[in-house]
Design an enzyme around this catalytic site. Structure first.
Site, PDB file in Angstrom:
ATOM      1  N   TRP A   1      -5.693  32.916 -13.465  1.00 14.39           N
ATOM      2  CA  TRP A   1      -5.300  31.956 -12.425  1.00 14.39           C
ATOM      3  C   TRP A   1      -4.025  32.396 -11.741  1.00 14.39           C
ATOM      4  O   TRP A   1      -3.695  31.915 -10.666  1.00 14.39           O
ATOM      5  CB  TRP A   1      -5.138  30.561 -13.011  1.00 14.39           C
TER       6      TRP A   1
ATOM      7  N   GLU B   1       5.436  24.365 -11.324  1.00 16.73           N
ATOM      8  CA  GLU B   1       4.068  23.838 -11.287  1.00 16.73           C
ATOM      9  C   GLU B   1       3.658  23.265 -12.643  1.00 16.73           C
ATOM     10  O   GLU B   1       3.027  22.217 -12.722  1.00 16.73           O
ATOM     11  CB  GLU B   1       3.094  24.941 -10.848  1.00 16.73           C
TER      12      GLU B   1
ATOM     13  N   THR C   1      14.603  18.235 -22.889  1.00 12.76           N
ATOM     14  CA  THR C   1      13.300  17.906 -23.460  1.00 12.76           C
ATOM     15  C   THR C   1      13.488  17.229 -24.811  1.00 12.76           C
ATOM     16  O   THR C   1      12.804  16.253 -25.140  1.00 12.76           O
ATOM     17  CB  THR C   1      12.436  19.172 -23.607  1.00 12.76           C
TER      18      THR C   1
ATOM     19  N   ASP D   1       0.867  -1.185   0.000  1.00 13.15           N
ATOM     20  CA  ASP D   1       0.000   0.000   0.000  1.00 13.15           C
ATOM     21  C   ASP D   1       0.895   1.224   0.000  1.00 13.15           C
ATOM     22  O   ASP D   1       2.117   1.103  -0.060  1.00 13.15           O
ATOM     23  CB  ASP D   1      -0.919   0.005   1.245  1.00 13.15           C
TER      24      ASP D   1
ATOM     25  N   TYR E   1       5.554  21.954 -14.701  1.00 10.98           N
ATOM     26  CA  TYR E   1       6.273  20.689 -14.872  1.00 10.98           C
ATOM     27  C   TYR E   1       5.704  19.598 -13.993  1.00 10.98           C
ATOM     28  O   TYR E   1       5.858  18.416 -14.278  1.00 10.98           O
ATOM     29  CB  TYR E   1       7.779  20.882 -14.622  1.00 10.98           C
TER      30      TYR E   1
ATOM     31  N   ARG F   1      -4.722  37.610 -25.207  1.00 10.39           N
ATOM     32  CA  ARG F   1      -5.472  36.575 -24.502  1.00 10.39           C
ATOM     33  C   ARG F   1      -6.415  37.242 -23.504  1.00 10.39           C
ATOM     34  O   ARG F   1      -6.341  38.429 -23.238  1.00 10.39           O
ATOM     35  CB  ARG F   1      -4.518  35.630 -23.789  1.00 10.39           C
TER      36      ARG F   1
END
Lengths: 180, 535, 384
Positions: free
Chosen positions: B143, B256, B329, B107, B258, B451
């Protein structure tokens, strides 16, 4: 073996909780760190907020730097605020005094603070003020207007490429917050 | 510590508690994983509904449906719900289900804390959603919650901030649990460098979370005290600086993003080898690339703020550092390609979604590289170009991989096979519509559309309409996924699935050595053979 | 449905590379009208081609593999899973490409940053939701907000066709006018929240931070009208505070400057004349629509919880002097209009709110009275 895992977990959780608390503190530590960084690098044109001692520099008569003055009022700050002159040419190393005029337009006592900003930000460390109304909050009586001096010097060590400096002040009405 | 391993021999006979209460009090990693996944799926539709409102308003120029303030609330809430309510919890759900089974543990290390972090997540999201009904509306400042704008929020501000605190604590507890599980619960012989990539990426992600969530909590706390207790961290009037908030926010914000992509990499690295019938190419370089991406994420934050007015040295430093991210990357993408190379590929739905992920994520990576170049970012910044960029790295990347993970492991979780035909239909509809939805947004951004605007000049009308049509098709297609999940839980095709489910999967990872569905308590005795095909 | 048909026709045309029929579509970044914007465009194209080139390589390999190395074609899986040489190569090559990109990028960045030795300065202040321009060299000073035609159409459910308005949402009442072929320095600040000033043709955007200043510069070669928008979310009407820059030849620009100065004098003249209430109400309506309706709504109903209603408002139906004072000095989110409106506009809008929008107080105030009050309140930041 089972006990071992439980203890290992407890120890690890303790360590990690310390890391979490540390990072929370780090978030707050970023505030003074940022100010230091701003003063060192001139990030965002923040200027030193206290007076420096008047030391004499060797005046560099061969160079001239234009210092422009800008005044602004934050929204809902009922004041009149202007500089007596638009711009001035100075030699690096020479002390200059420029007057600003501010007036309270309300019938009440007003506490206002002028926030300085300088551009290009990189010159902030070479721009020294020995006297400024921006070092502390200013209290104006109802309808009071007054002339306030700013005394400054441009350090002759300022890199050659800088020929224009803009010094801006924005007045913020802090009456409500400074009542306490 | 109160939270200890629920590992007693007598548990062998215990099944789940009866009735609904089972789901409230459960400390079983599989139950909690299921709760996380279902909650994330629900929030995916809630956040998606908000996106539909946005795309409906932007379908045509002019204001047809909502007022601008509500529109701003929608863009804000859409982002917060998708990030904190859908994508992050979905990966935590996968971690809960898969990490113990992948490392041969019975667990999670801290099962009771596990339960608590889930319910705290629910509380946080509900609190956030409740702000929609408050006076002055939900937060409408984006946000990122930049001051001074965010301080103009109505009654909702303290509630939104408290909800961020709850979500943060929930993530931190989840992350601590995952680290403890991976460090202390691995089966004998499961060395770190034998762990499946998904476990590795989550380990690194968990450390990211522990480092950044407290910083974000600190930042929003400063907002709170600025608003209500006369501090002036971000208020120029008191000697603060609103730009400081942006620095702190993006110190959190870049890692964040990532947090949402690293586990994605992990799942892709798990699925592709299985369907290529080949070991993952360059396992150790994948681990190092993930670690270096995580490290770089801490030193590039201000590339979100190129236009905020930084000295030239800052602009250049953040530009160079950001460009560096392209290297690890790139290594990942090349490794996935090399994994497929000379494989023996089949294209079941999980593989289709994974291949789409590699291709479309790479496109998001390309636009990311373009934006790393500071002077050019002076044009791209805060336009639809960036909207297209981060949606490419989130929707056809993170969300697609979550879908892939669903198809990949649903047979294992339920013991039933999903309907492959509907799965493929879902894939093709999604992959086509997601491009109709987001690709035109590149054009809009380059042509000059900012935007976060509820209405736009008429020259942007055509691409917006195409984008909206894509959005509606994409949104509707996801109902197929919902259908498949329900159908599979109820029995699916009725075909009996083997323990392995996918050909030779057991060579790659431990969960495929368990029965399908796995018993309520699995690996109560540690496995003896550790699969190594994946490395 | 006709529009949808046109749309598909447009798509098909484009697919065949016959984009001419759709001149309005812009697919790529604009080159702009300054040297900096052209450099940025070139840099953009360079990186775009690098990305396309790499993309073709990677995706080409991948799709070749997907086609040939599939089980259904009987391909047997190879079992290699490491190759240090290959991995070193695909780390080093991207590094070299990045260095190649970083060099021109650094040059462009330095150029963009060099605000020194400008020939004139313009101060730009962001407000919720309009721009304030001040020419630091000659004292010209004005506010620039969304034009009235766009503002009418953009109201929720107005039912009006945006296509009927030329330059919908990209037009202002008073554009910023600049001379061509001069290095112009912009100094940015804000009076409330953070905004961002962007004209794509100039090649950059810059944030306006309250309490702080930012700088940038431009030098436009060709006369023309260049349009842009606010690009940092700044609240409700973020989408409705466009920017229009008109670049003029030196002589035209000088003529414009003279005209502005004359207009200020004329304005002062009309302020001293006696106005009838009806005249003020008529004028006040359009002033209201440009300056007030975004918060207090076109019908004066306000927005519950955020912006108070004008209709039956205690302030508006109460003492006229109290209302004037509130509007002069501002309060909370309500800006101080004393420095934004001319005496005539100010008196007109006060009179309109008291005698329109469902109110009928019946009184009015004369521009001359406002002028007296304002004279003690010269426009913020004016240095004369």
């Amino acid at each position: 073996m089972k006990e071992g895992v439980t203890q290992k977990n407890a120890k690890l959780v303790r360590t990690l909780v310390f890391v979490v608390l540390g990072m929370f503190g780090f978030g707050y530590a970023l505030v003074p760190l940022y100010d230091v960084l701003c003063e060192v690098t001139g990030l965002n044109g923040k200027v030193e907020s206290s007076a420096v001692k008047e030391v004499s520099y060797e005046v560099d008569k061969n160079r001239e730097i234009t210092v422009e003055f800008m005044t602004a009022l934050n929204e809902a700050t009922p004041m009149v605020f202007r500089s007596e002159i638009n711009k001035i040419k100075v030699h690096p190393g020479e002390y200059v005094t420029v007057n600003f005029y501010a007036e309270n337009k309300t019938d009440k006592v007003m506490v206002a603070r002028a926030i300085p900003s300088i551009s290009p930000g990189a010159v902030a460390e070479f721009f020294k003020k020995t006297e400024c109304f921006c070092f502390s909050e200013q209290t104006f009586k109802a309808r009071e207007g007054r002339t306030m001096p700013v005394r400054f010097v441009v350090n002759p060590e300022i890199p050659k490429e800088y020929k224009t400096i803009t010094l801006a002040y924005t007045f913020f009405d802090n009456t409500e917050t400074s009542v306490k | 510590m109160s939270a200890v391993v629920a590992e007693h021999d007598d548990h062998h006979d215990h099944g789940p508690a009866k009735g609904l209460l089972r789901w409230v009090i459960t400390t079983n990693h599989k139950d909690i994983g299921t709760l996380y996944l279902l909650f994330a799926l629900a929030m995916f539709f809630v956040g998606g509904a908000m996106a539909m409102v946005i795309r409906a308003e932007l379908f045509e120029p002019g204001m047809q449906f909502v007022n601008p303030q509500f529109f701003n609330s929608m863009t804000t809430m859409h982002a917060l719900v998708m990030v904190f309510g859908a994508v992050m919890p979905a990966f935590v759900g996968l971690a809960n289900w898969m990490i113990p089974m992948m490392i041969g543990a019975p667990d999670m290390a801290l099962p009771r804390m596990n339960n608590m972090s889930f319910w705290m997540l629910v509380a946080g999201v509900l609190l956030l959603a409740s702000t929609l009904f408050m006076e002055g509306g939900a937060p409408a400042s984006g946000w990122t919650l930049y001051p001074p704008l965010v301080l103009q929020t109505g009654k909702a501000l303290p509630f939104a901030i408290f909800s961020v605190h709850l979500l943060g604590i929930s993530s931190i507890m989840g992350a601590i649990n995952i680290i403890a599980t991976i460090f202390n619960m691995r089966a004998p012989g499961m060395t770190l460098m034998k762990m499946p990539m998904f476990v590795w990426t989550w380990l690194i992600t968990a450390f990211l979370l522990i480092a950044i969530m407290p910083v974000f909590a600190g930042a929003v706390t400063m907002l709170l005290t600025d608003k209500f207790f006369h501090t002036s961290f971000f208020d120029a009037a008191g000697g603060g600086d609103p730009v400081l908030y942006q620095h702190i926010f993006w110190f959190f914000g870049h890692p964040e993003v990532y947090v949402m992509i690293l586990p994605t990499f992990g799942v892709a690295s798990t699925i592709i080898p299985v369907f290529a019938r080949k070991p993952l190419f360059g396992y150790s370089s994948m681990v190092y690339a993930t670690a270096s991406i995580a490290f770089l994420s801490f030193i590039v934050w201000a590339h979100h703020m190129f236009t905020v007015g930084m000295p030239i040295a800052g602009e250049l430093y953040f530009m160079y550092a950001t460009m560096l991210i392209a290297i690890p990357t790139g290594v990942k993408v090349f490794n996935w390609t090399a994994t497929m190379w000379k494989g023996s590929m089949t294209f079941e739905t999980p593989m289709l979604f994974s291949i789409a992920f590699v291709v479309l994520f790479t496109m998001g990576g390309f636009t990311g590289l373009m934006m790393s170049v500071a002077p050019v970012d002076f044009q791209y910044h805060d336009t639809y170009f960036i909207v297209a960029h981060f949606h490419y790295t989130l929707v056809p990347a993170s969300v697609f991989i979550l879908m892939a993970a669903g198809y990949f492991w649903l047979p294992k979780w339920t013991g039933h096979m999903y309907d492959e035909r509907i799965g493929r239909l879902h894939f093709w509809l999604s992959v086509v519509s997601v491009n109709i939805l987001f690709f035109p947004q590149h054009f809009l951004g380059l042509a000059g559309m900012p935007r976060r605007i509820p209405d736009y000049a008429v020259q942007f009308a055509d691409w917006n309409m195409i984008s909206s049509i894509g959005g509606f098709i994409f949104g509707a297609s996801q109902l197929l996924f919902l259908y498949i999940v329900i159908d599979t839980i109820k029995g699916g095709t009725g075909e009996k699935v083997t323990d392995e489910v996918w050909e030779d999967a057991a060579k790659h990872s431990l969960e495929w050595t368990l029965p399908s569905p796995p018993p309520y308590h699995s690996f109560t005795t540690p496995p003896t053979v550790i699969p190594t095909e994946h490395i | 449905m006709k529009k949808t048909k046109q749309l598909f026709a447009g798509l098909i045309l484009m697919a065949f590379g016959l984009g001419t029929a759709q001149a309005e579509y812009t697919l790529n970044l604009m080159k702009g009208v300054t040297k900096v914007s052209n450099d940025i465009y070139d840099l953009h194209m360079l990186i775009l081609w690098v990305c396309i080139f790499i993309g073709i390589g990677v995706f080409g390999t991948m799709f070749y593999s997907i086609y040939h190395h599939r089980k259904s074609r009987g391909h047997k899986a190879a079992q290699f899973h490491e190759n240090t040489t290959v991995e070193i190569i695909w780390t080093i090559i991207p590094t070299l490409i990045l260095i190649g990109m970083a060099i021109p990028a650094t040059k462009a960045m330095m150029e963009l940053d060099d605000v020194q030795e400008s020939e004139m300065s313009i101060k730009v202040t962001g407000h919720q939701w309009k721009w304030e321009y001040e020419y630091l060299d000659n004292g010209i000073h004005f506010f620039s907000s969304l034009d009235e035609a766009s503002n009418k159409v953009r109201q929720v459910g107005s039912g009006l066709d945006p296509r009927s308005v030329p330059n919908y949402l990209l037009n202002v009442d008073k554009p910023l006018v600049i001379p061509t072929k001069k290095k112009i320095r912009f100094v940015f600040t804000s009076a409330d929240v953070i905004h961002s000033w962007w004209v794509p043709d100039l090649g950059w955007k810059k944030d306006t931070n309250p309490g702080f200043i930012n700088e940038s510069w431009t030098s436009v070669d060709e006369p023309g009208t260049y349009r842009g928008q606010c690009t940092e979310l700044c609240g409700k009407d973020h989408g409705f505070m466009p920017i229009v820059v008109i670049a003029m030849n030196e002589p035209d620009y000088n003529a414009w400057v003279e005209k502005q100065k004359a207009a200020v004098a004329a304005e002062a003249g009309s302020a001293s004349k006696q106005w009838a209430t009806e005249e003020l109400v008529a004028k006040g309506k359009s002033v209201y629509e440009t300056n007030c309706s975004s918060c207090h709504m076109a019908d004066g109903a306000g927005l519950a919880g955020t912006f108070p209603a004008i209709k039956a408002s205690k302030v508006v139906t109460g003492d006229i002097n109290a209302q004037v004072k509130l509007m002069l000095d501002g309060k909370g989110m309500m800006p101080a209009f004393g420095k934004m409106l001319s005496p005539v506009d100010f008196a007109a809008v006060v009179t309109y709110t008291r005698n329109g929008l469902g109110n009928s107080v019946g009184d009015s105030i004369q521009p001359s009275a406002i002028q007296t009050l304002q004279s003690a309140t010269p426009a913020a930041g004016k240095n004369e």
